[in-house]
Design an enzyme around this catalytic site. Structure first.
Site, PDB file in Angstrom:
ATOM      1  N   LYS A  32       2.404 -12.957 -12.689  1.00  0.00           N
ATOM      2  CA  LYS A  32       2.944 -12.408 -13.924  1.00  0.00           C
ATOM      3  C   LYS A  32       4.026 -11.408 -13.544  1.00  0.00           C
ATOM      4  O   LYS A  32       3.756 -10.269 -13.204  1.00  0.00           O
ATOM      5  CB  LYS A  32       1.849 -11.733 -14.755  1.00  0.00           C
ATOM      6  CG  LYS A  32       2.094 -11.723 -16.266  1.00  0.00           C
ATOM      7  CD  LYS A  32       3.300 -10.920 -16.708  1.00  0.00           C
ATOM      8  CE  LYS A  32       3.038  -9.437 -16.676  1.00  0.00           C
ATOM      9  NZ  LYS A  32       4.214  -8.654 -17.218  1.00  0.00           N
ATOM     10  N   THR A  43      -1.381   2.364 -14.401  1.00  0.00           N
ATOM     11  CA  THR A  43      -1.630   0.953 -14.686  1.00  0.00           C
ATOM     12  C   THR A  43      -2.605   0.370 -13.671  1.00  0.00           C
ATOM     13  O   THR A  43      -3.454  -0.465 -14.016  1.00  0.00           O
ATOM     14  CB  THR A  43      -0.318   0.161 -14.683  1.00  0.00           C
ATOM     15  OG1 THR A  43       0.615   0.789 -15.569  1.00  0.00           O
ATOM     16  CG2 THR A  43      -0.535  -1.266 -15.139  1.00  0.00           C
ATOM     17  N   GLY A  44      -2.503   0.807 -12.422  1.00  0.00           N
ATOM     18  CA  GLY A  44      -3.433   0.332 -11.401  1.00  0.00           C
ATOM     19  C   GLY A  44      -4.874   0.684 -11.721  1.00  0.00           C
ATOM     20  O   GLY A  44      -5.795  -0.118 -11.506  1.00  0.00           O
ATOM     21  N   GLU A  89      -1.168  -1.713  -4.617  1.00  0.00           N
ATOM     22  CA  GLU A  89      -0.056  -0.971  -3.998  1.00  0.00           C
ATOM     23  C   GLU A  89       0.573  -0.165  -5.118  1.00  0.00           C
ATOM     24  O   GLU A  89       1.257  -0.707  -5.981  1.00  0.00           O
ATOM     25  CB  GLU A  89       0.930  -1.954  -3.355  1.00  0.00           C
ATOM     26  CG  GLU A  89       1.861  -1.284  -2.357  1.00  0.00           C
ATOM     27  CD  GLU A  89       3.140  -0.779  -3.006  1.00  0.00           C
ATOM     28  OE1 GLU A  89       3.191   0.434  -3.297  1.00  0.00           O
ATOM     29  OE2 GLU A  89       4.045  -1.577  -3.227  1.00  0.00           O
ATOM     30  N   GLU A 149       8.146  -7.869 -17.349  1.00  0.00           N
ATOM     31  CA  GLU A 149       8.941  -8.401 -18.454  1.00  0.00           C
ATOM     32  C   GLU A 149      10.413  -8.031 -18.342  1.00  0.00           C
ATOM     33  O   GLU A 149      11.272  -8.662 -18.956  1.00  0.00           O
ATOM     34  CB  GLU A 149       8.387  -7.927 -19.802  1.00  0.00           C
ATOM     35  CG  GLU A 149       8.332  -6.426 -19.996  1.00  0.00           C
ATOM     36  CD  GLU A 149       6.947  -5.851 -19.706  1.00  0.00           C
ATOM     37  OE1 GLU A 149       6.562  -4.906 -20.405  1.00  0.00           O
ATOM     38  OE2 GLU A 149       6.280  -6.352 -18.778  1.00  0.00           O
ATOM     39  N   GLU A 160      -0.752  -5.389   2.583  1.00  0.00           N
ATOM     40  CA  GLU A 160       0.026  -6.599   2.451  1.00  0.00           C
ATOM     41  C   GLU A 160       0.920  -6.725   3.673  1.00  0.00           C
ATOM     42  O   GLU A 160       1.059  -5.805   4.473  1.00  0.00           O
ATOM     43  CB  GLU A 160       0.864  -6.560   1.167  1.00  0.00           C
ATOM     44  CG  GLU A 160       0.009  -6.499  -0.095  1.00  0.00           C
ATOM     45  CD  GLU A 160       0.824  -6.570  -1.349  1.00  0.00           C
ATOM     46  OE1 GLU A 160       1.229  -7.687  -1.729  1.00  0.00           O
ATOM     47  OE2 GLU A 160       1.073  -5.508  -1.957  1.00  0.00           O
ATOM     48  N   ASN A 176      11.053  -3.592  -9.752  1.00  0.00           N
ATOM     49  CA  ASN A 176      12.046  -3.028  -8.825  1.00  0.00           C
ATOM     50  C   ASN A 176      12.404  -3.968  -7.670  1.00  0.00           C
ATOM     51  O   ASN A 176      13.542  -3.958  -7.194  1.00  0.00           O
ATOM     52  CB  ASN A 176      11.566  -1.684  -8.277  1.00  0.00           C
ATOM     53  CG  ASN A 176      10.261  -1.777  -7.514  1.00  0.00           C
ATOM     54  OD1 ASN A 176       9.395  -2.594  -7.827  1.00  0.00           O
ATOM     55  ND2 ASN A 176      10.102  -0.940  -6.499  1.00  0.00           N
ATOM     56  N   CYS A 184       8.816   2.220  -4.334  1.00  0.00           N
ATOM     57  CA  CYS A 184       7.562   2.956  -4.192  1.00  0.00           C
ATOM     58  C   CYS A 184       7.515   3.723  -2.877  1.00  0.00           C
ATOM     59  O   CYS A 184       6.925   4.797  -2.795  1.00  0.00           O
ATOM     60  CB  CYS A 184       6.376   2.007  -4.313  1.00  0.00           C
ATOM     61  SG  CYS A 184       6.442   0.616  -3.183  1.00  0.00           S
TER      62      CYS A 184
END
Length: 499
Positions: free
Chosen positions: A192, A249-250, A267, A195, A478, A169, A301
């Protein structure tokens, strides 16, 4: 638009592509193909068609990138003075500015976001490198009073090779947000990108190399999460991971990192409330609400996806807000419409399904609630900007992250009820408050469980302000000087100085 920007936009809109995009991984100071030779397509969300291809990496490519990073840590990068690291980052900031128009067009074409938003993201990336360039030679330790016979001090060392998993995003923003402080601290990095949006991370790595970053210090491996992301976060040569993405996924990243005891910054998602009181500046609240949920088609987010509004103002406010929402034009991001497409067909289907299910459960649609199709929208992935009032605050449309242009409405009658609604999900990323009452604003800012609170303006602040969440929104911070701490380890040194 400038002549060069207009030419880039016309090239993309006319041909459906941008010439000269990087096609390989960036490893050890150069672009190179995957070991397997595999490639993937990247899609233009405004058209729903592929516009370029890129290298599809796997474990072998990740291994090469991590090995390059580890070699770089023992080479010239280790011996550079902090001030020289800062000069490299400052040159990178300048080069981002010089290439801003091309970067923005590529970002818009790849992600679907409006060109004006992409330009803002690129300027933000430049500012991020500028900010951390100034921090390189100011990252120092402390001394401790151990008495006359001893001397105590701390030293901040680079943590090592850091892995950065970048979401689709905000590709260039999130890449810069992680890479700049890691490099400022003296780390080597392997990124990374998602995709769906690989190109600006690759372009940024090349820019850093042009700015003087030694070979191997910044590496980018492209590909899927399964084939490239998973071997990266479980790699024994990675010392720290910064991940931005979904909660599910986290959790997987945490599990993969656990056997190596790799430190993490996560995050994750958000379901952020915007609390609007009847005494607010209505124009400011309306403008802030529009930006909070419809910027980047709501794929943020920290989007203000829940309007928590005082009942006495609710009818009037929603009438004005609905009028503004209905006036939003939809179109290809490069044409700077009111709102662009969502990023993928899968994301469009998810949004559509969540809203349809909420309506079946009795939610009231104020506007929107369906795909937007036909005419100039072609085969792109568009969803109508939506306002929905659920039947209950426990409904999934309130509790779960939609990640799209969908605003839920939750009325309240008291400050206590507003606070309960604001804290009424499992997330704790961001909150907004609109009120003329200074005391009330700061009571709520104190008591709302969120990592960042905005008062009378949404998305206030910048790179100087630490950012991160509580509860299922993740942990760690962050941005700001706190962001540097992710990429250092503290060594304590105590010495006897008298016989």
């Amino acid at each position: 638009m400038s002549a060069s920007l207009d030419a880039l936009v016309q090239e993309a809109l006319t041909t459906g592509r941008i010439a000269g995009l990087p096609g390989g991984h960036f490893v050890d100071g150069r672009f190179q193909p995957s070991h397997s030779g595999a490639r993937m397509d990247s899609f233009d969300p405004g058209r729903g068609t592929a516009f370029a291809s890129f290298a599809a990496g796997d474990t072998a490519d990740v291994d090469a990138a991590v090995e390059a990073g580890r070699r770089a840590l023992k080479g010239r990068w280790r011996d550079l003075k902090p001030a020289e690291r800062g000069r490299i980052l400052q040159r990178a900031a300048a080069l981002i500015g010089e290439n801003a128009e091309r970067l923005a067009v590529v970002e818009s074409l790849d992600s679907g976001k409006k060109l004006v938003e992409a330009l803002g993201d690129v300027r933000g990336a430049a500012r991020t490198f500028e900010y951390y360039a100034g921090a390189c030679d100011k990252l120092h330790g402390d001394t401790m009073p151990l008495g006359r016979d001893h001397f105590g001090m701390t030293v901040h060392e680079p943590v090592g090779v850091t892995a950065h998993i970048i979401p689709w995003n905000y590709p260039i923003s999130t890449t810069a947000r992680g890479l700049a402080p890691a490099l400022a601290a003296g780390c080597a990095v392997v990124a990374k990108p998602a995709e769906q949006t690989p190109f600006t991370a690759l372009m940024l790595a090349d820019i850093l190399h042009q700015a003087g970053l030694p070979d191997g210090v910044c590496n980018v491996v492209t590909g899927t999460g399964r084939e490239a992301g998973a071997p990266l976060v479980s790699h024994t040569g990675i010392d720290q991971i910064t991940f931005t993405g979904s909660v599910a996924t986290g959790i997987g990243v945490m599990q993969a990192a656990a056997p190596n005891v790799t430190q993490l910054v996560l995050e994750l998602g958000g379901k952020s409330p915007v609390v609007v009181f009847a005494d607010c500046n209505i124009e400011a609240a309306l403008s802030g609400m529009m930006e909070a949920i419809y910027e980047n088609a709501g794929q943020i987010c920290s989007a203000g996806s829940r309007l928590v509004i005082e009942k006495s103002l609710s009818e009037t406010f929603l009438a004005h807000l609905t009028e503004r929402v209905c006036a939003l034009t939809l179109g290809h991001g490069l044409t700077n419409p009111g709102m662009g497409p969502v990023n993928s067909a899968a994301q469009l289907a998810k949004i559509e399904g969540m809203v349809a299910s909420a309506v079946e459960r009795g939610a009231k649609l104020h506007t929107g609630g369906a795909r937007a199709e036909g005419g100039a929208l072609g085969q792109g992935w568009f969803y109508q900007p939506t306002i929905i009032e659920p039947s209950s605050s426990s409904d999934a449309i309130v509790q779960e992250e939609v990640f799209g242009p969908v605003l839920t409405v939750q009325p309240f009658e008291s400050e206590e009820e507003a606070l309960a609604l604001a804290n009424g999900t499992s997330y704790g990323l961001v909150a907004g408050i609109y009120t003329a009452d200074f005391g009330r604003a700061h009571r709520l800012a104190r008591d709302i469980d969120a990592g960042q609170v905005f008062i009378n303006e949404y998305f206030a602040g910048g790179i100087e302000m630490p950012f991160g969440g509580n509860r299922k929104s993740g942990f760690g911070r962050e941005k700001g000087l706190d962001g540097l701490k992710n990429y250092t380890r503290v060594k304590s040194i105590a010495a006897r100085i008298s016989g």
